[in-house]
Design a protein around this motif. Structure first.
Motif, PDB file in Angstrom:
ATOM      1  N   ASN A 196       0.832  -1.212   0.000  1.00 46.85           N
ATOM      2  CA  ASN A 196       0.000   0.000   0.000  1.00 46.85           C
ATOM      3  C   ASN A 196       0.865   1.261   0.000  1.00 46.85           C
ATOM      4  O   ASN A 196       2.097   1.188  -0.131  1.00 46.85           O
ATOM      5  N   GLU A 197       0.227   2.408   0.182  1.00 47.19           N
ATOM      6  CA  GLU A 197       0.951   3.687   0.126  1.00 47.19           C
ATOM      7  C   GLU A 197       1.977   3.847   1.238  1.00 47.19           C
ATOM      8  O   GLU A 197       2.866   4.709   1.173  1.00 47.19           O
ATOM      9  N   PHE A 198       1.879   3.005   2.267  1.00 41.60           N
ATOM     10  CA  PHE A 198       2.837   3.053   3.372  1.00 41.60           C
ATOM     11  C   PHE A 198       3.931   1.994   3.221  1.00 41.60           C
ATOM     12  O   PHE A 198       4.724   1.784   4.127  1.00 41.60           O
ATOM     13  N   GLY A 199       3.944   1.316   2.079  1.00 46.07           N
ATOM     14  CA  GLY A 199       4.952   0.301   1.831  1.00 46.07           C
ATOM     15  C   GLY A 199       4.710  -0.996   2.580  1.00 46.07           C
ATOM     16  O   GLY A 199       5.642  -1.779   2.774  1.00 46.07           O
ATOM     17  N   GLN A 200       3.460  -1.246   2.974  1.00 44.29           N
ATOM     18  CA  GLN A 200       3.146  -2.433   3.762  1.00 44.29           C
ATOM     19  C   GLN A 200       2.190  -3.338   2.979  1.00 44.29           C
ATOM     20  O   GLN A 200       1.301  -2.868   2.270  1.00 44.29           O
ATOM     21  N   PHE A 201       2.397  -4.654   3.144  1.00 40.79           N
ATOM     22  CA  PHE A 201       1.468  -5.597   2.536  1.00 40.79           C
ATOM     23  C   PHE A 201       0.143  -5.555   3.282  1.00 40.79           C
ATOM     24  O   PHE A 201       0.089  -5.266   4.480  1.00 40.79           O
ATOM     25  N   VAL A 202      -0.928  -5.837   2.569  1.00 35.39           N
ATOM     26  CA  VAL A 202      -2.274  -5.832   3.141  1.00 35.39           C
ATOM     27  C   VAL A 202      -2.885  -7.217   2.942  1.00 35.39           C
ATOM     28  O   VAL A 202      -2.913  -7.741   1.818  1.00 35.39           O
ATOM     29  N   ASN A 203      -3.354  -7.799   4.024  1.00 32.80           N
ATOM     30  CA  ASN A 203      -3.971  -9.124   3.970  1.00 32.80           C
ATOM     31  C   ASN A 203      -5.310  -9.016   3.229  1.00 32.80           C
ATOM     32  O   ASN A 203      -6.233  -8.356   3.702  1.00 32.80           O
ATOM     33  N   PRO A 204      -5.438  -9.658   2.057  1.00 35.33           N
ATOM     34  CA  PRO A 204      -6.670  -9.499   1.279  1.00 35.33           C
ATOM     35  C   PRO A 204      -7.884 -10.112   1.967  1.00 35.33           C
ATOM     36  O   PRO A 204      -9.007  -9.596   1.825  1.00 35.33           O
ATOM     37  N   ILE A 205      -7.689 -11.185   2.691  1.00 36.51           N
ATOM     38  CA  ILE A 205      -8.809 -11.827   3.370  1.00 36.51           C
ATOM     39  C   ILE A 205      -9.362 -10.906   4.449  1.00 36.51           C
ATOM     40  O   ILE A 205     -10.580 -10.737   4.592  1.00 36.51           O
ATOM     41  N   SER A 206      -8.474 -10.268   5.204  1.00 39.29           N
ATOM     42  CA  SER A 206      -8.923  -9.295   6.200  1.00 39.29           C
ATOM     43  C   SER A 206      -9.580  -8.087   5.531  1.00 39.29           C
ATOM     44  O   SER A 206     -10.582  -7.559   6.021  1.00 39.29           O
ATOM     45  N   TRP A 207      -9.017  -7.666   4.408  1.00 42.82           N
ATOM     46  CA  TRP A 207      -9.570  -6.493   3.722  1.00 42.82           C
ATOM     47  C   TRP A 207     -10.996  -6.758   3.270  1.00 42.82           C
ATOM     48  O   TRP A 207     -11.896  -5.936   3.496  1.00 42.82           O
ATOM     49  N   PHE A 208     -11.231  -7.882   2.626  1.00 42.35           N
ATOM     50  CA  PHE A 208     -12.581  -8.188   2.149  1.00 42.35           C
ATOM     51  C   PHE A 208     -13.549  -8.388   3.311  1.00 42.35           C
ATOM     52  O   PHE A 208     -14.714  -7.974   3.242  1.00 42.35           O
TER      53      PHE A 208
END
Length: 653
Positions: A243-255
C-alpha cells in the motif's frame, strides 16, 4: 476450537453476503481432487524442500501437482473471481495490525489478478500452496543447486585470500586478536565467504525462505462485478504489491472488513490440515561450512551420512556442530569413569572425595569439544528408523574429551507444534549423580541474513553476543531461539530473587531433573509486562515462575521438575508449541498425553516470527549456567563408554 470458531463465523459471513447479493455462487468445492470430508489431512512432501521449498500438493501427491476447485454462479452481467487461501492455525486475527504477517496466498503468479467468469457461470480451476506466495524480492537469491562447500573449495578460496596482500594481512591481524593460528583464521574466513555466497543477489525465487506453515488452511472465493473490481485497491487484487505506506495488506482481512453488495465472499466447506514429518530415512548431510576446525576428517561418510550431492539435496537432517563457549574453563578431574552404569558407577562418596584428590597441576584445563570426525557421532540406523547421537567414550588419559553431539533439521518453518520422539540416555545414576550432560530439544533461527530478521522491536534488541553493561540496541535482529533444556539442577532459582517464601532444596538427594523452558527475546522491552527477576505467568490455573536475571538479560526461563525415570522409557515425547502470541512447552509418554510444563505469551516476552530449524543435542554445559549449582561439572569424570541417544522423528503440526 479456534478453527471451529473461525469456520462458524465464516459461514455466517457468507450467508449475510449471499442474502444481499443476487450473484449467488453454488457448489464451491476448494479441493475437488482430494477425497475426504470437511477436513483433509495432508502430510507435506518434503522431497526437494531443502532447495525448492515446500509445495502443496507435490506431483507425487496429485497427478497435476495442483489442487483443483470448482464453482457455479448465476449472473446477468460480467463477473470476476479469485481464490485466496490462509493458514488459520498460526495467524493474527483480522482486526490485528499484524494480520499482514499471516501466511496467505492466491495464484502462484502474483501478476494474475481476478479472472473472468464465463457466460455459463461454471468454473474449474487449479492452484497450489507455495512458499513466498507474495513473490517478495527479499527472498530471491543465487542458484543453490551448484553450491560447493567442500574442503577443497574452502582451501581454494583460502589461496585466493593469500594472494591478496591487503586481505591476507587483515587475516593475520584477526588471528592475533582471536588467539588463533593464521592457518585456522584463514580457513574460517574462507569458509565464511563461501557460506555467505549462498546469499548473493540473483533471480532465483528461494521459496524455502518463507515456507508454508503447518496447521489448517481455509479457502475464500471472491466474486465481484466489474464496478466493484475497479474499486478494489491494486494491492488487494495483487498480493505482491504494497500500500501507500509500503506495507502488505492481507486481502482476506480487507474483504472481511470492507463488505459490499457488489462483492460476494464464499468460504470453502473444506479445510486442509497439514503437518511435516522429519525422519532420518533420507540420511544426514554434513555442511562443511559449519565445521569450525581445519583439521576435520571425513572418514565415516556413506550414503546415509556425508557430503554427497544427493544428501545435500534430499537429507532432512544435518549434523549439528555446537558453538563452544569459552565463558568458563573446564578444570576437570583427570578420571575416566561411567557415571551411569549397572555396576561400578560413580558414587556420591567418590564425587565428594575427588574434590580434594587432585591438585591444580593435575586438573585438565580445556573446554567442551565438538567432533573432528563428522558422521562418527551421528549415525542412521540400518533400517533408517532413527538417528543415533553419540557422546564418545574416552580410553586415553592423555587425550580426555567431553564431546557434545547433535543433529539439526534442514527445512525452516515459522510457528508450529514441534514434537520430538526421542530416547535420551539416563541422566542420573542410582545415587542421583549427574552424568554432566544437558539434553536439549530446541529451535534456532535458520539464517543470519536480513531476509530472516525477526519483527522489529520498539526500543531495540540487544545482540546475543553483547554482554557489555551499556549494550547497543538494534531495531531488527536475526537471532531467535526457543529451548527445552534438561539438566540436573534445582527447580528453584537463587533465594535472593524471590520476594516470597523459602525456595531452597537439596537437589542432590532426589531423582528429579529440571525441564527448562526458554525464549531468547534479546531483552526487547516492548511487551507490557516485561520485567526482571521472577515473574509468575498464569496458564490454565497454574502459575509458572519465569526468570530474567536483569533488564539486560536476553532470555526468559521457566524451570519445572521431571523424573529421571522418563529416560528409562524406550522413548519419550518433547514438545514446543510456538504460536504468534504464545509458546507452550509439554512432555509426554504419547502425543495424546502431553502435559504442560511451561508457558509464556507476548505480554511478557517478544515472540519470534522468523523462520527456524529444530535441533536435538546432548551437550556438556558449565555448571555455572544453572545456579544454585547442584553438581559441579569439574568433578564429573570423563565418560568411559559411549553415551547414546536416539532421535526417531520430529513432527511439526
Amino acid at each position: 476450537m479456534r478453527v471451529l470458531k473461525f469456520l462458524l463465523i465464516s459461514i455466517v459471513t457468507s450467508v449475510v453476503f449471499l442474502a444481499c447479493n443476487q450473484k449467488k455462487a453454488e457448489f464451491f468445492n476448494p479441493m475437488t481432487n482430494m477425497s475426504g470430508n470437511d477436513t483433509i489431512c495432508f502430510d507435506m512432501d518434503l522431497e526437494n524442500a531443502v532447495i525448492e521449498g515446500i509445495v502443496m500438493p507435490s506431483k507425487k501427491q496429485t497427478p497435476s501437482g495442483f489442487f483443483t476447485f470448482s464453482f457455479q454462479t448465476k449472473h446477468g452481467e460480467p463477473l470476476y473471481y479469485k481464490l485466496f487461501y490462509q493458514n488459520e492455525t498460526y495467524k493474527f486475527n483480522d482486526d490485528d495490525s499484524l494480520n499482514y504477517e499471516n501466511f496467505y496466498g492466491s495464484w502462484e503468479d502474483v501478476s494474475v489478478g481476478f479472472k473472468s467468469v464465463p457466460e455459463n457461470g461454471e468454473i474449474v480451476d487449479s492452484f497450489r500452496i507455495v512458499g513466498n506466495p507474495r513473490d517478495e524480492k527479499k527472498y530471491y537469491g543465487a542458484d543453490l543447486s551448484k553450491y560447493d562447500a567442500s574442503f577443497a573449495a574452502i582451501n581454494k578460496y583460502a589461496e585466493k585470500i593469500k594472494n591478496d596482500t591487503a586481505w591476507y594481512k587483515s587475516i593475520v591481524n584477526k588471528a592475533e586478536r582471536n588467539g588463533f593460528s593464521v592457518e585456522k583464521q584463514l580457513f574460517l574466513d574462507a569458509q565464511w565467504m563461501i557460506a555467505d555466497s549462498r546469499h548473493n543477489d540473483g533471480n532465483i525465487n528461494h521459496r524455502w525462505k518463507r515456507n508454508p506453515r503447518t496447521g489448517c488452511y481455509s479457502f475464500l472465493l471472491v466474486i465481484c462485478t466489474e464496478k466493484a473490481l475497479a474499486q478494489i485497491p491494486s494491492y488487494v487484487k495483487n498480493i505482491g504489491e504494497t500500500n501507500e505506506f509500503g506495507q502488505f495488506v492481507n486481502p482476506i482481512s480487507w474483504f472481511t472488513n470492507n463488505p459490499s453488495s457488489e462483492i460476494q465472499l464464499v468460504r470453502g466447506s473444506k479445510i486442509l490440515k497439514t503437518r511435516a514429518v522429519f525422519t532420518p530415512k533420507q540420511g544426514i548431510f554434513v555442511d562443511e561450512v559449519n565445521i569450525r576446525t581445519p583439521d576435520y576428517k571425513l572418514t565415516n561418510v556413506d550414503n546415509t551420512c556425508g557430503v554427497s550431492d544427493s544428501l545435500y539435496k534430499n537429507a532432512l537432517f544435518q549434523q549439528f556442530f555446537p558453538a563452544v563457549s569459552q565463558q568458563y574453563t573446564l578444570r576437570n578431574i583427570p578420571l575416566i569413569r561411567d557415571v551411569v552404569a549397572a555396576d561400578n558407577y560413580y558414587t556420591r562418596e567418590e564425587y565428594e572425595a575427588n574434590k580434594n584428590v587432585y591438585d591444580s597441576s593435575q586438573l585438565q584445563y580445556n573446554y567442551p569439544f565438538i567432533t573432528e570426525c563428522p558422521c562418527s557421532t551421528v549415525k542412521v540406523s540400518e533400517n533408517g528408523d532413527y538417528v543415533t547421537i553419540v557422546n564418545p567414550g574416552n580410553d586415553d588419559i592423555n587425550n580426555l574429551r567431553k564431546e557434545s553431539t547433535g543433529i539439526k533439521t534442514r527445512v525452516g518453518l515459522t510457528y508450529g507444534k514441534y514434537r520430538g520422539k526421542i530416547k535420551f540416555p539416563e541422566m542420573l545414576n542410582q545415587e542421583h549423580i549427574w552424568n554432566g550432560l544437558t539434553y536439549a530439544f530446541w529451535l534456532i533461527y535458520q539464517d543470519n541474513h536480513s531476509w530472516n530478521n525477526r519483527r522489529g522491536c520498539t526500543g531495540g534488541y540487544i545482540d546475543k553476543g553483547d554482554d557489555s553493561p551499556t549494550p547497543e540496541r538494534m531495531f531488527e535482529n536475526k537471532y531467535s531461539e526457543i529451548d527445552i533444556e534438561i539438566v540436573k539442577a534445582s527447580r528453584f532459582w537463587p533465594q535472593n530473587y524471590y520476594d516470597w517464601g523459602n525456595h531452597s532444596e537439596d537437589a542432590t538427594g532426589n531423582d528429579d531433573v529440571v525441564y527448562s523452558c526458554t525464549n531468547w527475546d534479546l531483552a526487547c522491552q516492548q511487551p507490557k509486562k516485561f520485567g526482571k527477576g521472577i515473574t509468575q505467568i498464569p496458564y490454565k490455573g497454574v502459575n509458572y515462575d519465569a526468570m530474567r536475571w536483569s533488564d539486560l538479560y536476553k532470555a526468559l526461563t521457566i524451570k519445572t521438575s521431571i523424573s529421571n525415570d522418563v529416560f528409562k522409557e524406550e522413548f519419550y515425547y518433547y514438545e514446543i508449541e510456538w504460536r504468534p502470541t504464545e509458546i507452550i512447552w509439554r512432555i509426554g509418554k504419547t502425543p495424546e498425553t502431553m502435559q504442560v510444563v511451561g508457558y509464556m505469551n507476548d505480554e511478557y516476552t517478544a515472540i519470534p516470527n522468523n523462520q527456524m530449524l529444530c535441533v536435538v543435542t546432548q551437550e556438556y554445559h558449565y555448571s555455572e549456567w544453572w545456579p544454585p549449582i547442584v553438581y559441579d561439572q569439574r568433578f564429573i569424570p570423563y565418560n568411559k563408554s559411549d553415551i547414546e541417544g536416539r532421535v526417531y522423528e520430529i513432527v511439526i503440526e
